[in-house]
Structure formats: structure tokens, C-alpha cells
Design a protein around this motif. Structure first.
Motif, PDB file in Angstrom:
ATOM      1  N   SER A   1     -62.495  48.400 -80.047  1.00  0.00           N
ATOM      2  CA  SER A   1     -62.343  46.841 -80.025  1.00  0.00           C
ATOM      3  C   SER A   1     -62.611  46.422 -81.014  1.00  0.00           C
ATOM      4  O   SER A   1     -63.558  45.647 -81.469  1.00  0.00           O
ATOM      5  CB  SER A   1     -63.173  46.453 -78.834  1.00  0.00           C
ATOM      6  OG  SER A   1     -62.997  44.946 -78.826  1.00  0.00           O
TER       7      SER A   1
ATOM      8  N   ILE B   1     -50.539  43.810 -79.303  1.00  0.00           N
ATOM      9  CA  ILE B   1     -49.437  44.577 -79.491  1.00  0.00           C
ATOM     10  C   ILE B   1     -48.163  44.088 -78.455  1.00  0.00           C
ATOM     11  O   ILE B   1     -47.167  44.217 -78.961  1.00  0.00           O
ATOM     12  CB  ILE B   1     -49.738  46.157 -79.104  1.00  0.00           C
ATOM     13  CG1 ILE B   1     -50.718  46.702 -80.441  1.00  0.00           C
ATOM     14  CG2 ILE B   1     -48.734  46.922 -79.005  1.00  0.00           C
ATOM     15  CD1 ILE B   1     -51.305  47.685 -80.194  1.00  0.00           C
ATOM     16  N   ILE B   2     -48.410  43.903 -77.207  1.00  0.00           N
ATOM     17  CA  ILE B   2     -47.669  43.522 -76.139  1.00  0.00           C
ATOM     18  C   ILE B   2     -46.871  42.456 -76.734  1.00  0.00           C
ATOM     19  O   ILE B   2     -45.614  42.145 -76.662  1.00  0.00           O
ATOM     20  CB  ILE B   2     -48.218  43.211 -74.984  1.00  0.00           C
ATOM     21  CG1 ILE B   2     -48.672  44.583 -74.254  1.00  0.00           C
ATOM     22  CG2 ILE B   2     -47.367  42.360 -74.001  1.00  0.00           C
ATOM     23  CD1 ILE B   2     -49.665  44.409 -73.021  1.00  0.00           C
TER      24      ILE B   2
ATOM     25  N   SER C   1     -62.878  43.816 -72.033  1.00  0.00           N
ATOM     26  CA  SER C   1     -62.873  43.489 -73.533  1.00  0.00           C
ATOM     27  C   SER C   1     -64.211  43.391 -73.903  1.00  0.00           C
ATOM     28  O   SER C   1     -64.626  44.220 -75.039  1.00  0.00           O
ATOM     29  CB  SER C   1     -62.240  42.051 -73.853  1.00  0.00           C
ATOM     30  OG  SER C   1     -60.722  42.125 -73.563  1.00  0.00           O
TER      31      SER C   1
ATOM     32  N   GLU D   1     -56.495  43.910 -77.961  1.00  0.00           N
ATOM     33  CA  GLU D   1     -55.729  44.654 -79.024  1.00  0.00           C
ATOM     34  C   GLU D   1     -54.472  44.970 -78.174  1.00  0.00           C
ATOM     35  O   GLU D   1     -53.179  44.853 -78.940  1.00  0.00           O
ATOM     36  CB  GLU D   1     -56.371  45.840 -79.439  1.00  0.00           C
ATOM     37  CG  GLU D   1     -57.294  45.527 -80.495  1.00  0.00           C
ATOM     38  CD  GLU D   1     -58.732  45.194 -79.857  1.00  0.00           C
ATOM     39  OE1 GLU D   1     -58.847  45.038 -78.463  1.00  0.00           O
ATOM     40  OE2 GLU D   1     -59.668  44.592 -80.675  1.00  0.00           O
ATOM     41  N   SER D   2     -54.529  45.470 -76.976  1.00  0.00           N
ATOM     42  CA  SER D   2     -53.347  45.840 -76.427  1.00  0.00           C
ATOM     43  C   SER D   2     -52.378  44.443 -76.146  1.00  0.00           C
ATOM     44  O   SER D   2     -51.018  44.502 -76.226  1.00  0.00           O
ATOM     45  CB  SER D   2     -53.738  46.304 -75.059  1.00  0.00           C
ATOM     46  OG  SER D   2     -54.245  47.569 -75.027  1.00  0.00           O
TER      47      SER D   2
ATOM     48  N   PRO E   1     -60.002  48.318 -75.512  1.00  0.00           N
ATOM     49  CA  PRO E   1     -58.886  47.674 -76.355  1.00  0.00           C
ATOM     50  C   PRO E   1     -58.128  46.717 -75.652  1.00  0.00           C
ATOM     51  O   PRO E   1     -56.928  46.778 -75.731  1.00  0.00           O
ATOM     52  CB  PRO E   1     -58.425  48.684 -77.103  1.00  0.00           C
ATOM     53  CG  PRO E   1     -58.583  49.916 -76.284  1.00  0.00           C
ATOM     54  CD  PRO E   1     -59.846  49.820 -75.269  1.00  0.00           C
ATOM     55  N   MET E   2     -58.647  45.920 -74.683  1.00  0.00           N
ATOM     56  CA  MET E   2     -57.634  44.831 -73.898  1.00  0.00           C
ATOM     57  C   MET E   2     -57.018  43.962 -74.513  1.00  0.00           C
ATOM     58  O   MET E   2     -55.628  43.651 -74.736  1.00  0.00           O
ATOM     59  CB  MET E   2     -58.617  44.297 -72.740  1.00  0.00           C
ATOM     60  CG  MET E   2     -59.143  45.348 -72.015  1.00  0.00           C
ATOM     61  SD  MET E   2     -58.196  46.571 -71.232  1.00  0.00           S
ATOM     62  CE  MET E   2     -57.132  45.367 -69.952  1.00  0.00           C
TER      63      MET E   2
ATOM     64  N   THR F   1     -59.851  40.882 -67.171  1.00  0.00           N
ATOM     65  CA  THR F   1     -59.668  41.638 -68.707  1.00  0.00           C
ATOM     66  C   THR F   1     -60.679  41.141 -69.700  1.00  0.00           C
ATOM     67  O   THR F   1     -60.763  42.097 -70.591  1.00  0.00           O
ATOM     68  CB  THR F   1     -58.277  40.789 -69.139  1.00  0.00           C
ATOM     69  OG1 THR F   1     -57.183  41.005 -68.171  1.00  0.00           O
ATOM     70  CG2 THR F   1     -57.742  41.401 -70.461  1.00  0.00           C
TER      71      THR F   1
END
Length: 103
Positions: free
Chosen positions: A6, A80-81, A68, A76-77, A73-74, A64
Motif C-alpha cells: 500500500s 491503475i484503473i 486500504s 493503487e488498483s 492495494p485497493m 474499499t
């Protein structure tokens, strides 16, 4: 491997401390989720349907944010999305623009 996955949480804790960490992470996750929804899934909806969707997004980000804070790594995901969907939307826009210019 003892490191944390994270990066965002570690950065916020290192620079701003742990006071109100839940709300800071909640706002970050909410903004990123709203952007991801708008870029990838949003359709033209009536006002009340739109309010309902964003309200459910507001409620769903609670889970979520808990993940975190547990150093998963919520966030961070979500980053990226948002990056991938932005690239996709930009490419689609450029292709439509080129198609309309050639027609």
C-alpha cells in the motif's frame, strides 16, 4: 518480503500522520471510484438514477477503505484503473476524430 503493498497509505502516514487516516483514504478512494465509474461505466441516466448510483458508490467505498487501511492495494488498483480507462478513452476519442475527419 516484508514490505507493504500500500504505497499511498504509507505515503500519507509518513507525511501526514495517522490522525483522520480513514477519512483521508475514504475521500481518495471515493474520488478515484467516481472517476473510474465516469470513464468506464457511466451512461446517460436521469437525475435520480444518477444520484442513486453515486450514493451507492458513496456507501460501497466504506469496504474499499477498510481494505486500504488493512494495507491491501485497493487505492493503487483504483489509480491503475483510472490510468487504463483514461488511455482507452483517449484512444477511442482519437480514432473517432480520425474517422470523422476522413469521412
Amino acid at each position: 518480503m516484508t514490505g507493504s503493498f500500500s504505497i499511498v497509505l504509507d505515503y500519507i502516514v509518513a507525511n501526514y500522520g495517522v490522525q483522520n487516516i480513514f477519512w483521508k483514504m475514504y475521500i481518495i478512494n471515493l474520488v478515484l471510484s467516481a472517476i473510474a465509474y465516469k470513464l468506464g461505466f457511466a451512461r446517460k441516466l436521469s437525475l435520480w438514477k444518477n444520484v442513486f448510483v453515486y450514493f451507492m458508490l458513496f456507501l460501497g467505498n466504506y469496504l474499499t477503505t477498510i481494505f486500504s487501511i488493512m494495507k491491501m492495494p485497493m487505492t493503487e488498483s483504483l489509480v491503475i484503473i483510472v490510468i487504463v480507462l483514461t488511455i482507452y478513452r483517449t484512444r477511442m476519442y482519437m480514432q473517432r476524430k480520425a474517422k470523422n475527419a476522413s469521412s
